[in-house]
Design an enzyme around this catalytic site. Sequence first.
Site, PDB file in Angstrom:
ATOM      1  N   HIS A  70      36.766  41.853  25.332  1.00 39.58           N
ATOM      2  CA  HIS A  70      35.527  42.138  24.930  1.00 39.58           C
ATOM      3  C   HIS A  70      35.714  42.849  23.653  1.00 39.58           C
ATOM      4  CE1 HIS A  70      37.527  46.069  25.396  1.00 39.58           C
ATOM      5  NE2 HIS A  70      36.332  46.125  24.639  1.00 39.58           N
ATOM      6  N   TYR A 106      29.782  50.810  24.386  1.00 41.40           N
ATOM      7  CA  TYR A 106      30.003  52.409  24.616  1.00 41.40           C
ATOM      8  C   TYR A 106      30.236  53.228  22.301  1.00 41.40           C
ATOM      9  CZ  TYR A 106      35.040  50.211  24.340  1.00 41.40           C
ATOM     10  OH  TYR A 106      35.684  49.109  23.587  1.00 41.40           O
ATOM     11  N   ASP A 166      44.381  49.734  62.994  1.00 41.57           N
ATOM     12  CA  ASP A 166      43.783  49.996  64.413  1.00 41.57           C
ATOM     13  C   ASP A 166      43.685  48.481  64.232  1.00 41.57           C
ATOM     14  OD1 ASP A 166      41.200  49.542  63.096  1.00 41.57           O
ATOM     15  OD2 ASP A 166      40.117  50.663  65.039  1.00 41.57           O
TER      16      ASP A 166
END
Length: 857
Positions: free
Chosen positions: A233, A288, A591
């Site tokens: 990126h 950002y 389980d």
Amino acid sequence: MNADDSLPDQADTVIVGAGIVGCNLAYQLTELGRDDIVVVDKGPMPTTGGSSSHAPGIMFQTAESKILSKFAKYSRTLYSDLEDDDGVQAYNEVGGIEVARSDERMDYLQRRVEWAQSWGLPNPEILSPEEVEEKLPLVDTNEIQGGYYSPTDGQVSGVVACAALAREAMDRGAKFVPHTRTEDVETENGSVSSVITENGTIECNEVVIATNIWARQLGEKLDVHLPVTPVEHQYTMTEPLEELADNRIDVSDHPLYENYKDVSGDKVDRLLAGPDRPILRDQDNAMYFRTHGDSYGIGSYNHESVVPDPQDLGDNEEDAEQGSIHEFTEYHMNNATHPDRPDKAPRQASDELLPATEGRELEHKYNGMFAESPNGLPVMGPVQKYDGLWTAAAIWVTHAGGAGKALAEWMENGVPRLPDGPIGLRHCNVNRFDAHEGSWDFARDIGGEEYRIVYNIMHPKWVWTDHQRDIRRTPMYHSHKELDAELWAEAGWEEPHWFDSNADLLAEYGDQIPDREGWEDKYWSPIEGAETLHVRNKVGLHDMTSFNKMEVIGSDAGDFIQHLCTNDMDLDVGDVRYTLMCNENGGVRADITVTRVDDDRYLLLTTGREVGNNHVAWVSDQSPEDVVVNDVTSSLAAMVCTGPNARKVLSKVTDVDLSDEAFPFFTSQQFFIKNVPVTALRVSYAGELGWEFYTPSEYGEQLWEHLMDAGEEYDIRPYGNGALDALRIEKGFRLWGEDLHTEHNPYEAGLGWAVDLETDFIGKEAVVEAAEGNNIDHKVACLTLNDEEATILPHRPVLDGDDPIGYVHSAEYGYTVGACVVYTYLPPEYAEPGTELEIQYEGERYDATVREEPLLD
């Protein structure tokens, strides 16, 4: 940081990689009392040249994933206590703001508030555009509809944090060795024995692969195929901005300045300058932002996926270019290349949101690499193939502190923990992967897709559509296609979620199926409800081949099964028993249904989907040498015929007496369905009269056809996973990984009836404590929404007034009970039937009532 180039010839634990993950892990292990630890890295320290060296260190803590948010929350606390040699904090708690440019994103930001409430993050709030501008004066409010504010978000300097963590680890006995490439790991008799480096060999008992984007290469040397994908990126920093002139910072006297400059060059002057205002994220454009003194840093995921081949990655060597950085691709900044954002280039989006950047030169540009995994979560834990081999990869700076703490506890005490208690890492466990996920073909494609969606608004039920599909097909796959099944990929299996061929059932059951709209309507069909009601009223057939299945064989198999299981496992041949497996801390590890099929042979059945392989690895790891554990998931086709008319259907294709007296509940028999050999179990996860059938895979399609043909006069219908979830939740059957997991013991989970304290099993001491009423911090609670037309989705806060007291673990509409059923864990005083509570969902509050379970008996 005083690392030492001398290589010891022995250590208890060797950590390969001295980035933020390796440093965190060494810090945590030494805090737990270990001191014989060596950390090696091929780069200099603390600026090794990996992702930790170039990452801008933004810390957005909120995620839909509980694990990531908990990791980030702990990381923030840890980093806030770290200082460099001059007492400068590693963490800048300036807050974080995520803005929305669309109605859809505003709805998403409300979800972030609710996730933050669920995971215990402090004071999340929605801001108006004007309130965003107050905290971020350079943002153009005309471009946004609002924002999400998390006041404890911020930024961490990766190199400062690494230096501080390493210094404290070394003070407690750890040794850090730079400029030392790891070339291989040697094993002996199934255990790691040594680490071979370019400078010598270290004999050891444990090895941790913490090399992030380089993790795959080291794993391949051990024939361990880690699906860790490097992706690129973009990050760049503007020239100095007049609007930030008052924020200029001289960092040349920073104690790490020269070390950092050797690896990062002139951009060290910006990278060591912390932000002076909240970090900013524009997820609508996958970008950002944070300040670096008088410059703005711009990060962009807003381009097509760039996935380098791991074999072509550079190295981190002294005086060499940083290995985790590639040359900046101008084209990706100035053109719209992201497949989901085709109309706006990243630079345009940046200049619109922050007009002060328009026309300004972008300096110090680079493509930085980080690692992705197939589900976007860390790859960590003990590798099943070798004793003593651990992984800690695909972990961001944001989550490294929490991941390091959980892994250290796992290594030292057997159970991953954070300070507030055990944390389930079922979706992070390195053993969760199936064989196909280790191929580079798969890892490349899905790693690239994970990059593509990282800032997209993703529904929790979303599945891959265009990449790496049709990998695993059950024997009934073609039958499902002929019946217009809506197929979703689960652990590579193509599994029906509903069948469009059942649309005619809506004429019969449609008035019992409330309409849905909004977020809960996506990836849902009313056919799920019709299939559910049809099973309750008539009969259905469900393909459960993807459920994980194990065969345990040996003269000591019975003793081993008892050691694994909480129930009394003294079974006769043909007996079936529901039981739990617990970890050393008494948390429910799984389980399972156990069937004794012969004197020294048992069949263990457990959940599938992504988490089932964890159970297979656990059972295999616990087994003694004279017991064989075989994963028979792929070799056995499985299906369940269930509903009031199931006995009538089966009586047409077998002469076996299926009466309650001859074939009681929780027993098993082996016989033929026409010409197909089956092992039949009188159990049903749907909670109706039913039998599960297991047969060698080559017979699966024929068995399905026999049952469908026999059931035609009783209107048998296939049903998918959507109906199964609705059927099981209104019967109170738990789903491991959602409303049953390692964070709770059997008594908190309401499954004390599956525990026999007269037997010995793993975790018994902790389970006994729970049985005596100790360590019961929460209890499972079944709620229904008071609004009988409403449906919600999981991971939203359960409220007493304005106080979150739990979160929704699982939720599905109960078409038979006529209400949305919710399972959660609450403080014991709130878990009493009749308690009135609220659930926050999509910005609305829904009244809910705790009920006696099961809702259907």
